[in-house]
Design an enzyme around this catalytic site. Structure first.
Site, PDB file in Angstrom:
ATOM      1  N   CYS A 176       0.853  -1.312   0.289  1.00 34.91           N
ATOM      2  CA  CYS A 176       0.083  -0.056  -0.069  1.00 34.91           C
ATOM      3  C   CYS A 176       0.696   1.355  -0.029  1.00 34.91           C
ATOM      4  CB  CYS A 176      -0.892  -0.100   1.274  1.00 34.91           C
ATOM      5  SG  CYS A 176      -2.020   1.489   1.326  1.00 34.91           S
ATOM      6  N   HIS A 210      -9.048  -4.160  -1.582  1.00 34.16           N
ATOM      7  CA  HIS A 210      -8.071  -3.359  -0.773  1.00 34.16           C
ATOM      8  C   HIS A 210      -8.564  -1.788  -0.762  1.00 34.16           C
ATOM      9  CE1 HIS A 210      -3.952  -2.051   0.287  1.00 34.16           C
ATOM     10  NE2 HIS A 210      -4.246  -1.014  -0.143  1.00 34.16           N
ATOM     11  N   GLU A 211      -8.748  -1.428  -2.050  1.00 38.78           N
ATOM     12  CA  GLU A 211      -9.120   0.116  -2.357  1.00 38.78           C
ATOM     13  C   GLU A 211     -10.241   0.447  -1.761  1.00 38.78           C
ATOM     14  OE1 GLU A 211      -6.785   1.908  -3.413  1.00 38.78           O
ATOM     15  OE2 GLU A 211      -5.448   0.408  -4.061  1.00 38.78           O
ATOM     16  N   HIS A 230     -10.146   1.470   1.802  1.00 41.46           N
ATOM     17  CA  HIS A 230      -9.840   2.639   2.285  1.00 41.46           C
ATOM     18  C   HIS A 230     -10.680   3.708   2.563  1.00 41.46           C
ATOM     19  CE1 HIS A 230      -5.298   2.868   1.975  1.00 41.46           C
ATOM     20  NE2 HIS A 230      -5.298   1.984   0.846  1.00 41.46           N
TER      21      HIS A 230
HETATM   22 NI    NI Z   1      -3.654   0.965  -0.062  1.00 39.85          NI
END
Ligand code: NI
Length: 176
Positions: free
Chosen positions: A100, A142-143, A146
Site C-alpha cells: 500500500c 483493498h481500495e 480505504h
Molecule cells: Ni492502499
C-alpha cells in the site's frame, strides 16, 4: 494536475469513512481524479483511494498493466470507481501479499474474498458493474477498504507474515 503527497499509516485521516460523491462531471472531481492518476503513476502504485491524498470522498482508482515479468498477474483496465458497492459472491478466501502506498516498503499476507461483484460510477457518472475474481477482486477490496478507514494490516490474521519488502523479497525489484 499534480502529484500529491500520500498520507502514511498513523495519520487519523486514513481511518475515517469517506463521503459519497454527490455531483459528477464537475471540474473539482476531474481535478481530483487527475491528481490521483498522476500520483499513482508517479509512485508505480496499483491503486489509490482519495483519502490517501487527504480527500474525504468515495473515489478510488486502480490499474494493473500487462507485465511480461509477471505473466501470472492478470491485467486490470484503468478504472475510476466512485461510490462503490461491494458484494461478496463467495465464502472462499485466499491469502496473498499486499502492499500500500500508505505503508511504503512493507508487505503483508492478507485474506480476501476470491469472487466479488462491484458497482459504482465512473468520473462521468456512467454505471460500472463488474464481476471479478482473483487479483482484481483483491485490489478492489483493498481500495474500497480505504473508503471505510481500513488499512490492510487491520485485515491480516497472521502478523508473522508482515515485513519489509526488501527483506521478504530480496531478489525482486518490487515497486509499491
Ligand atoms: Ni492502499
Amino acid at each position: 494536475m499534480a502529484v500529491r503527497e500520500v498520507l502514511k499509516m498513523g495519520d487519523p485521516r486514513l481511518l475515517q469513512k469517506a463521503r459519497p460523491v454527490e455531483e459528477f462531471r464537475t471540474a473539482e472531481l476531474r481535478a481530483l481524479i487527475g491528481d490521483m492518476l498522476d500520483t499513482m503513476h508517479h509512485l508505480h502504485g496499483a491503486g489509490l483511494a482519495a483519502p490517501q491524498i487527504g480527500v474525504d470522498l468515495q473515489v478510488v482508482i486502480f490499474e494493473i498493466a500487462r507485465n511480461p515479468r509477471y505473466p501470472d498477474v492478470e491485467p486490470i483496465p484503468l478504472t475510476v470507481l466512485i461510490n462503490p458497492e461491494l458484494e461478496y459472491l463467495s465464502d472462499e478466501q485466499d491469502e496473498d501479499w499486499e502492499g500500500c502506498l500508505s505503508l511504503p516498503g512493507l508487505r503483508g499476507r492478507v485474506p480476501r474474498c476470491t469472487h466479488v461483484r462491484y458497482r459504482g460510477h465512473d468520473a462521468e457518472g456512467h454505471a460500472i458493474d463488474r464481476i471479478v475474481q482473483g487479483f482484481h477482486a483483491r485490489v478492489v477490496q483493498h481500495e474500497t477498504d480505504h473508503l471505510q478507514g481500513v488499512l490492510y494490516p487491520m485485515r491480516m490474521r497472521d502478523h508473522s507474515k508482515f515485513g519489509f519488502t526488501e527483506v521478504i523479497f530480496p531478489h525482486l525489484a518490487i515497486v509499491e
